[in-house]
Design a protein around this motif. Structure first.
Motif, PDB file in Angstrom:
ATOM      1  N   UNK A  12      97.684 134.770  62.681  1.00  0.00           N
ATOM      2  CA  UNK A  12      97.334 135.107  61.280  1.00  0.00           C
ATOM      3  C   UNK A  12      95.995 134.732  60.917  1.00  0.00           C
ATOM      4  N   UNK A  13      95.360 133.833  61.158  1.00  0.00           N
ATOM      5  CA  UNK A  13      93.751 133.349  61.219  1.00  0.00           C
ATOM      6  C   UNK A  13      92.854 134.447  61.683  1.00  0.00           C
ATOM      7  N   UNK A  14      93.230 134.786  63.198  1.00  0.00           N
ATOM      8  CA  UNK A  14      92.229 135.851  63.812  1.00  0.00           C
ATOM      9  C   UNK A  14      92.826 137.259  63.125  1.00  0.00           C
ATOM     10  N   UNK A  15      93.721 137.477  62.616  1.00  0.00           N
ATOM     11  CA  UNK A  15      94.345 138.783  61.921  1.00  0.00           C
ATOM     12  C   UNK A  15      93.359 138.979  60.644  1.00  0.00           C
ATOM     13  N   UNK A  16      93.342 137.755  59.819  1.00  0.00           N
ATOM     14  CA  UNK A  16      92.553 137.753  58.696  1.00  0.00           C
ATOM     15  C   UNK A  16      91.091 138.129  58.842  1.00  0.00           C
ATOM     16  N   UNK A  17      90.645 137.222  59.998  1.00  0.00           N
ATOM     17  CA  UNK A  17      89.194 137.297  60.306  1.00  0.00           C
ATOM     18  C   UNK A  17      88.849 138.609  60.757  1.00  0.00           C
ATOM     19  N   UNK A  18      89.502 139.449  61.613  1.00  0.00           N
ATOM     20  CA  UNK A  18      89.309 140.589  62.006  1.00  0.00           C
ATOM     21  C   UNK A  18      89.366 141.823  61.140  1.00  0.00           C
ATOM     22  N   UNK A  19      90.266 141.439  60.025  1.00  0.00           N
ATOM     23  CA  UNK A  19      90.336 142.414  58.947  1.00  0.00           C
ATOM     24  C   UNK A  19      89.333 142.370  58.277  1.00  0.00           C
ATOM     25  N   UNK A  20      88.836 141.340  57.788  1.00  0.00           N
ATOM     26  CA  UNK A  20      87.676 141.155  56.989  1.00  0.00           C
ATOM     27  C   UNK A  20      86.356 141.829  57.439  1.00  0.00           C
TER      28      UNK A  20
END
Length: 193
Positions: A134-142
């Motif tokens: 989830x953390x990597x997903x959010x950072x990549x999305x940002x």
């Protein structure tokens, strides 16, 4: 046809509630809505170039939060709502291949597809379904959504008047290109990926 739509959109872009509408469209586009926020971001940046980066930030935040909803749909509701969305976009029969590719290339899929006209909601739902970090997903999305929206805002802030003139002179051509690109994104998802 495009002239009336363009004039209407430019009028709406100047309204006081336009930033809220932009946030809602950005949020929904990342999880369920088929129209990208660019259709609001571009006229809003042209109507108020001094606020272009504020609009890009609104788009980025709305899109990432909508992506979190899409992630949740994929993670918790893949058998119901998630499957319905996947089937709606014609991806049902290719879902297993996408999940396998996602397991190997997840972060790159988020980064690349977040910049393209391919519906981002498929990436967000797939991220949750694949139980991607989830953390990597959010950072990549940002990163990917921010780059996309701030690039558009930056170009419109710097070259707004000439771009607006270019758009107005070639409105029909650009309208058709946008429609073809939007439909092309769905066709690519449905038949080629």
């Amino acid at each position: 046809m495009f002239r009336r739509l363009y004039d209407w959109t430019m009028r709406q872009a100047r309204r006081p509630n336009a930033p809220r509408a932009l946030a809602v469209v950005s949020f929904l586009e990342s999880s369920v809505f088929p129209i990208p926020p660019d259709v609001m971001l571009i006229p809003m940046c042209l109507a108020a170039p001094a606020r272009a980066f504020q609009y890009a930030l609104i788009c980025t935040i709305g899109s990432v939060l909508g992506g979190v909803l899409g992630y949740g749909i994929g993670h918790f509701l893949i058998e119901t709502v998630g499957q319905w969305i996947i089937d709606f976009y014609g991806y049902g029969d290719k879902w297993q291949a996408f999940e396998a590719a996602y397991a190997e290339w997840g972060v790159w899929i988020i980064l690349i597809k977040g910049l393209t006209p391919i519906p981002y909601k498929l990436v967000t739902i797939a991220s949750g379904a694949a139980h991607f970090s989830f953390a990597v997903f959010v950072l990549a999305s940002i990163l990917t959504r921010g780059v996309r929206f701030f690039l558009i805002a930056g170009l419109l802030w710097k070259f707004g008047a000439p771009i607006e003139s270019f758009i107005e002179k070639r409105l029909a051509l650009l309208g058709w290109i946008f429609l073809i690109g939007l439909i092309g994104g769905f066709i690519i998802v449905r038949y080629l990926i």
